[in-house]
Write a protein that holds these residues in place. Sequence first.
Motif, mmCIF file in Angstrom:
data_model
loop_
_atom_site.group_PDB
_atom_site.id
_atom_site.type_symbol
_atom_site.label_atom_id
_atom_site.label_comp_id
_atom_site.label_asym_id
_atom_site.label_seq_id
_atom_site.Cartn_x
_atom_site.Cartn_y
_atom_site.Cartn_z
ATOM 1 N N ALA A 142 0.829 -1.205 0.000
ATOM 2 C CA ALA A 142 0.000 0.000 0.000
ATOM 3 C C ALA A 142 0.864 1.257 0.000
ATOM 4 O O ALA A 142 0.538 2.249 -0.667
ATOM 5 C CB ALA A 142 -0.931 -0.016 1.215
ATOM 6 N N LYS A 143 1.963 1.219 0.738
ATOM 7 C CA LYS A 143 2.860 2.384 0.749
ATOM 8 C C LYS A 143 3.480 2.603 -0.635
ATOM 9 O O LYS A 143 3.530 3.734 -1.138
ATOM 10 C CB LYS A 143 3.955 2.221 1.797
ATOM 11 N N ALA A 144 3.953 1.522 -1.252
ATOM 12 C CA ALA A 144 4.552 1.656 -2.588
ATOM 13 C C ALA A 144 3.539 2.231 -3.576
ATOM 14 O O ALA A 144 3.874 3.084 -4.409
ATOM 15 C CB ALA A 144 5.058 0.297 -3.066
ATOM 16 N N ALA A 145 2.286 1.766 -3.476
ATOM 17 C CA ALA A 145 1.250 2.213 -4.409
ATOM 18 C C ALA A 145 0.876 3.675 -4.204
ATOM 19 O O ALA A 145 0.304 4.306 -5.111
ATOM 20 C CB ALA A 145 0.013 1.336 -4.262
ATOM 21 N N SER A 146 1.186 4.237 -3.039
ATOM 22 C CA SER A 146 0.832 5.634 -2.755
ATOM 23 C C SER A 146 1.834 6.630 -3.343
ATOM 24 O O SER A 146 1.644 7.838 -3.235
ATOM 25 C CB SER A 146 0.728 5.849 -1.239
ATOM 26 N N THR A 147 2.880 6.133 -3.968
ATOM 27 C CA THR A 147 3.940 7.001 -4.485
ATOM 28 C C THR A 147 3.415 7.890 -5.610
ATOM 29 O O THR A 147 2.790 7.420 -6.557
ATOM 30 C CB THR A 147 5.120 6.156 -5.012
ATOM 31 N N ASP A 148 3.687 9.211 -5.501
ATOM 32 C CA ASP A 148 3.197 10.148 -6.510
ATOM 33 C C ASP A 148 4.261 10.405 -7.570
ATOM 34 O O ASP A 148 5.343 9.807 -7.556
ATOM 35 C CB ASP A 148 2.719 11.453 -5.859
ATOM 36 N N LYS A 149 3.966 11.313 -8.508
ATOM 37 C CA LYS A 149 4.871 11.566 -9.617
ATOM 38 C C LYS A 149 6.183 12.188 -9.172
ATOM 39 O O LYS A 149 7.180 12.145 -9.900
ATOM 40 C CB LYS A 149 4.200 12.471 -10.647
ATOM 41 N N ASP A 150 6.227 12.739 -7.955
ATOM 42 C CA ASP A 150 7.464 13.312 -7.427
ATOM 43 C C ASP A 150 8.246 12.318 -6.568
ATOM 44 O O ASP A 150 9.251 12.674 -5.965
ATOM 45 C CB ASP A 150 7.153 14.564 -6.592
ATOM 46 N N GLY A 151 7.756 11.077 -6.489
ATOM 47 C CA GLY A 151 8.446 10.045 -5.715
ATOM 48 C C GLY A 151 8.105 10.047 -4.245
ATOM 49 O O GLY A 151 8.697 9.299 -3.469
#
Length: 614
Positions: A544-553
């Motif tokens: 879930a944490k990995a999937a929350s990553t936005d375009k800025d990392g």
Amino acid sequence: MSKSMPFRQPSRQQSRQMSVDPHNEIHVQQDHYIGIDVGTGSARACIMNSKGDIVGLASENIGLWQPETGYYEQSTTNIWRCICSSIHRAMDQHNVDPSSIRGIGFDATCSLAVFSEDTDEPVSVTGPRFDNADGNDRNVILWLDHRPVEETKKINATNHNLLRYVGGQMSIEMEIPKVLWLKNNMPKELFDRCKFYDLTDALTHLATGNETRSFCSVVCKQGFVPVGVDGSVKGWQEDFLTDIGLPDLCEDNFKRMGGVNGVNGRYLTAGELIGTLSEKAAADMGLPSGIAVGSGVIDAYAGWIGTVGAKVNLSNETLNADVAKNDVSQAFTRLAAVAGTSTCHLAMSEKPVFVNGVWGPYRDVLIPDYWLAEGGQSATGELLKHVIETHPAFQEAMSVAETFNANIYDYLNEHLREMQEKANAPTISYLGRHFFFYGDLFGNRSPVADPDMKGSVIGLSSDKSLDGLALYYYGTMEFIALQTHQIIEAMNASGHVISSIFMSGSQCQNSVLMELMATACDMPVLIPRYVHAAVVHGAAMLGAKAASTDKDGKSEPLWNIMDRMSKPGKAVRPNKDEGEKKLLKAKYKVFLRQCEQQREFRREVDEALEGWKR
């Protein structure tokens, strides 16, 4: 996708598929996350929805080879096959749509995996030929493998400063002694082609093709000191590796161990985005490629993630989803006790806390800039099993338990209650008031850190009956509880502020043991909703944490995910009976004397025999 490119999370509209049923009602599909837990004996997969509920769970037994006494080997090829099979079965349980999977997280035992630098294929760790003659790709030396005895002694004889961060000496269960053993036993030309991973990092490598390493793996089990800690410049300690006989690992900026962060390597904290699921791995798992994959952790650390974030309302003795949001500082008071064959005790602190006989402190392994300490009991579940199965009344107890359709532990707990009633005893603990069992049959991990520790019994009798077995069983539970008290006492004396125990594992179901633990340690014991799946639940939160990553990392803090997705369970409070408190306090004093006197007796005999050999 490039390794350096951040994962672009789908928009809310993209991430929830919409469908229309025959009655023209629109349904919004939930996002799901997969957790993978690779233990000593099995690989497990869970499917978790966006609320933190487990909606699918499956496992498959892993192959284990023992070529010699004390040698234990596994295969990443076999483990990967078991992982993929478990994912297929877990997805099928509730017909989860593969397109709803947003992230995957891994945890595994702290075992050493070996691959070829040239071909990226598994390299056999089976001597003396190391040639994969049986075709099983046995490229994993399991954590409990004890082959590198001399190598471990050599490492600890250096007294290098990094040993401060592993409780004063490196354990034979860690991975650098195993790498050194391979160098001492493999053909040189083969060893020179090897690259080394912690098992968790090997699995994320197989999932993504990336060489990214987890701080949890390298810091906790491979002697990596994070940059800035004690003047560490590159993480890997060149002088240490050279001193112990592994200067070859220093070449090319430690490339064969994962490299130098930001130079020729990449290291991430738990759940941070490693990359996305490759086409090959996706085909194996029956999933679409491009799913976010998070940096993994050691299995016990996933137990911390899966338990200590639960909201707690101790005033009514429950874990409650409705109480105020947790603050990360509350983690400092919570000991995660991950109990299976052995028990790991994990505690977080804001500043580094050094405790004799406790591994760590380790920075950045779960949450950036925070420190973790890891204590442990070498055998708890295994100790209970050993004591029960070696008693003369074991077969009789098993037969009776089967007639009641109960497991042996539930039966013995009920037998203890009957003994209490028959003796008109105030508590079960009263039955064992003059029975003193000290149970370090498998050595001591914490806080004594003495692998030569053994067991002892005061109050031994000739009783071979079921009552005698029940008393031994009780004494073993009492030992586990009192040793937990000893570990917490040592950690708090050094600067930790532990005031509650968050349990996970099958021992949570043992009500007598949990009540004993709470009273002996004089603090509440919190039991999670997912007793058997707390570890794999924690792994899913990494996804879930990995999937929350936005375009800025940037990604959602792990603690926020734990706070939102952890489930309420129940709390076991210390017994308020003053008599039992006094009894266990007196028993604890005897326990400490048994611990110290054993070492004293050994010293006296060794001194008397000094200079004398047969």
